[in-house]
Motif scaffolding. Structure first.
Motif, PDB file in Angstrom:
ATOM      1  N   GLU A 155     -75.517   4.365-117.295  1.00 49.84           N
ATOM      2  CA  GLU A 155     -75.954   4.476-118.688  1.00 49.84           C
ATOM      3  C   GLU A 155     -77.356   3.877-118.810  1.00 49.84           C
ATOM      4  OE1 GLU A 155     -74.897   5.856-121.418  1.00 49.84           O
ATOM      5  OE2 GLU A 155     -73.044   6.657-120.582  1.00 49.84           O
ATOM      6  N   THR A 156     -78.292   4.696-119.267  1.00 52.40           N
ATOM      7  CA  THR A 156     -79.667   4.251-119.454  1.00 52.40           C
ATOM      8  C   THR A 156     -80.328   5.112-120.518  1.00 52.40           C
ATOM      9  OG1 THR A 156     -81.807   3.895-118.353  1.00 52.40           O
ATOM     10  CG2 THR A 156     -80.473   5.734-117.566  1.00 52.40           C
TER      11      THR A 156
ATOM     12  N   TYR B 223     -88.180   6.470-116.282  1.00 49.83           N
ATOM     13  CA  TYR B 223     -89.174   5.521-115.791  1.00 49.83           C
ATOM     14  C   TYR B 223     -90.540   6.211-115.771  1.00 49.83           C
ATOM     15  CZ  TYR B 223     -91.214   1.804-112.952  1.00 49.83           C
ATOM     16  OH  TYR B 223     -91.992   0.756-112.490  1.00 49.83           O
TER      17      TYR B 223
ATOM     18  N   LEU C  94     -81.754  -0.779-124.819  1.00 44.22           N
ATOM     19  CA  LEU C  94     -80.561  -0.497-124.025  1.00 44.22           C
ATOM     20  C   LEU C  94     -79.298  -0.843-124.809  1.00 44.22           C
ATOM     21  CD1 LEU C  94     -79.058   0.292-121.483  1.00 44.22           C
ATOM     22  CD2 LEU C  94     -79.610  -1.959-120.509  1.00 44.22           C
TER      23      LEU C  94
ATOM     24  N   ASP D  29     -82.687  -3.535-113.841  1.00 40.40           N
ATOM     25  CA  ASP D  29     -83.816  -3.029-114.614  1.00 40.40           C
ATOM     26  C   ASP D  29     -84.028  -1.532-114.415  1.00 40.40           C
ATOM     27  OD1 ASP D  29     -84.541  -3.484-112.003  1.00 40.40           O
ATOM     28  OD2 ASP D  29     -86.494  -4.360-112.457  1.00 40.40           O
TER      29      ASP D  29
ATOM     30  N   TYR E 268     -75.558  -0.259-115.984  1.00 41.87           N
ATOM     31  CA  TYR E 268     -76.405  -0.245-117.171  1.00 41.87           C
ATOM     32  C   TYR E 268     -77.809  -0.668-116.743  1.00 41.87           C
ATOM     33  CZ  TYR E 268     -71.916  -0.492-119.723  1.00 41.87           C
ATOM     34  OH  TYR E 268     -70.656  -0.266-120.193  1.00 41.87           O
ATOM     35  N   CYS E 269     -78.799   0.163-117.002  1.00 44.76           N
ATOM     36  CA  CYS E 269     -80.162  -0.188-116.613  1.00 44.76           C
ATOM     37  C   CYS E 269     -81.143   0.273-117.682  1.00 44.76           C
ATOM     38  CB  CYS E 269     -80.519   0.406-115.255  1.00 44.76           C
ATOM     39  SG  CYS E 269     -80.391   2.198-115.149  1.00 44.76           S
ATOM     40  N   LEU E 270     -82.345  -0.259-117.622  1.00 44.63           N
ATOM     41  CA  LEU E 270     -83.360   0.059-118.625  1.00 44.63           C
ATOM     42  C   LEU E 270     -83.885   1.474-118.468  1.00 44.63           C
ATOM     43  CD1 LEU E 270     -85.480  -3.232-118.513  1.00 44.63           C
ATOM     44  CD2 LEU E 270     -83.601  -2.670-120.067  1.00 44.63           C
TER      45      LEU E 270
ATOM     46  N   ARG F 140     -84.363   5.156-115.625  1.00 42.40           N
ATOM     47  CA  ARG F 140     -83.987   5.917-114.427  1.00 42.40           C
ATOM     48  C   ARG F 140     -85.208   6.673-113.947  1.00 42.40           C
ATOM     49  NH1 ARG F 140     -82.459   7.934-109.974  1.00 42.40           N
ATOM     50  NH2 ARG F 140     -80.366   8.815-109.689  1.00 42.40           N
TER      51      ARG F 140
END
Length: 240
Positions: free
Chosen positions: A74-75, A79, A106, A205, A231-233, A235
């Motif tokens: 989930e992001t 990037y 997020l 992150d 869970y990351c900020l 992709r």
């Protein structure tokens, strides 16, 4: 004695947008509507690993060929500019306000996903940083992000469930095969950790190749975890 300053009932403090300096609409989110709209939001993406795709609702070829050990990524963001610059300033220049802003975005994304019936995890687990790198940087960015997510999501954080047992070179700029070799024995579940039957969410992150998440999820499943999400900020897109 100084009397308190009178303010109307509807009054609330306003904050400046961290990106352009304009006034933000929400006191608890330092981002104006224009900059909010212009961020590289993740649209079509793989339903498992969140790899950016031209169409929503598909599964990428890599996940179809071999399903990863984690259940779902989930992001909210791709990037790209300016998110890449914000994450770099957060991680390498200790600009905590940018990290907190991204964590708020997020958290907003995850609250919406939970409302849409995404299963809530039992606990948030930050990806551990090697002791040497944490000493040099002064903090673990994943641990800070997990802490900033905990209150708005109403979830606990466990910083001791995972251990980094092997220091590895920085992953940035390495190809997928080298990343996998670096991480093969880098992580371990702590002795006595309560993992059996639990739904765990890794916090980091950026997800690039997914190698870190893959090795950690595999270790957690081996220890008895029921489900592992990521869970990351942001992709990263697939390499050209």
């Amino acid at each position: 004695m100084r009397l308190p300053r009178w303010r109307p009932v509807w009054w609330r403090p306003r904050v400046q947008c961290l990106l352009c300096g304009a006034m933000a609409d929400q006191a608890d989110l330092p981002l104006c509507p224009g900059c909010d709209d212009d961020l590289p939001w993740l649209a079509g993406h793989c339903a498992i690993c969140a790899l950016p795709l031209p169409v929503a609702g598909l599964t990428c070829g890599q996940c179809l060929h071999r399903a990863p050990a984690f259940h779902r990524v989930e992001t909210p963001l791709r990037y790209g500019f300016p998110v890449d610059a914000l994450i770099t300033r957060f991680k390498h220049q200790s600009s905590a306000p940018f990290g907190r802003l991204l964590a708020q975005l997020l958290a907003r994304h995850l609250r919406h996903a939970f409302d849409e019936r995404l299963e809530r995890p039992d606990v948030l687990i930050p990806v551990p940083l090697s002791r040497q790198r944490e000493r040099l940087r002064g903090f673990n960015q994943a641990a800070l992000l997990a802490g900033w997510l905990a209150d708005p999501l109403g979830l606990p954080v466990d910083n001791r469930l995972l251990r980094r047992v092997q220091d590895t070179p920085a992953q940035q700029g390495l190809d997928a095969a080298t990343r996998k070799r670096n991480l093969r024995h880098a992580f371990a579940v702590a002795d006595g950790a309560q993992v059996e039957g639990r739904h765990l969410a890794l916090v980091d992150d950026v997800l690039t190749t997914g190698a870190t998440a893959q090795f950690i999820a595999r270790a957690l499943h081996k220890a008895g975890a029921r489900r592992v999400d990521v869970y990351c900020l942001a992709r990263t897109p697939a390499p050209e």
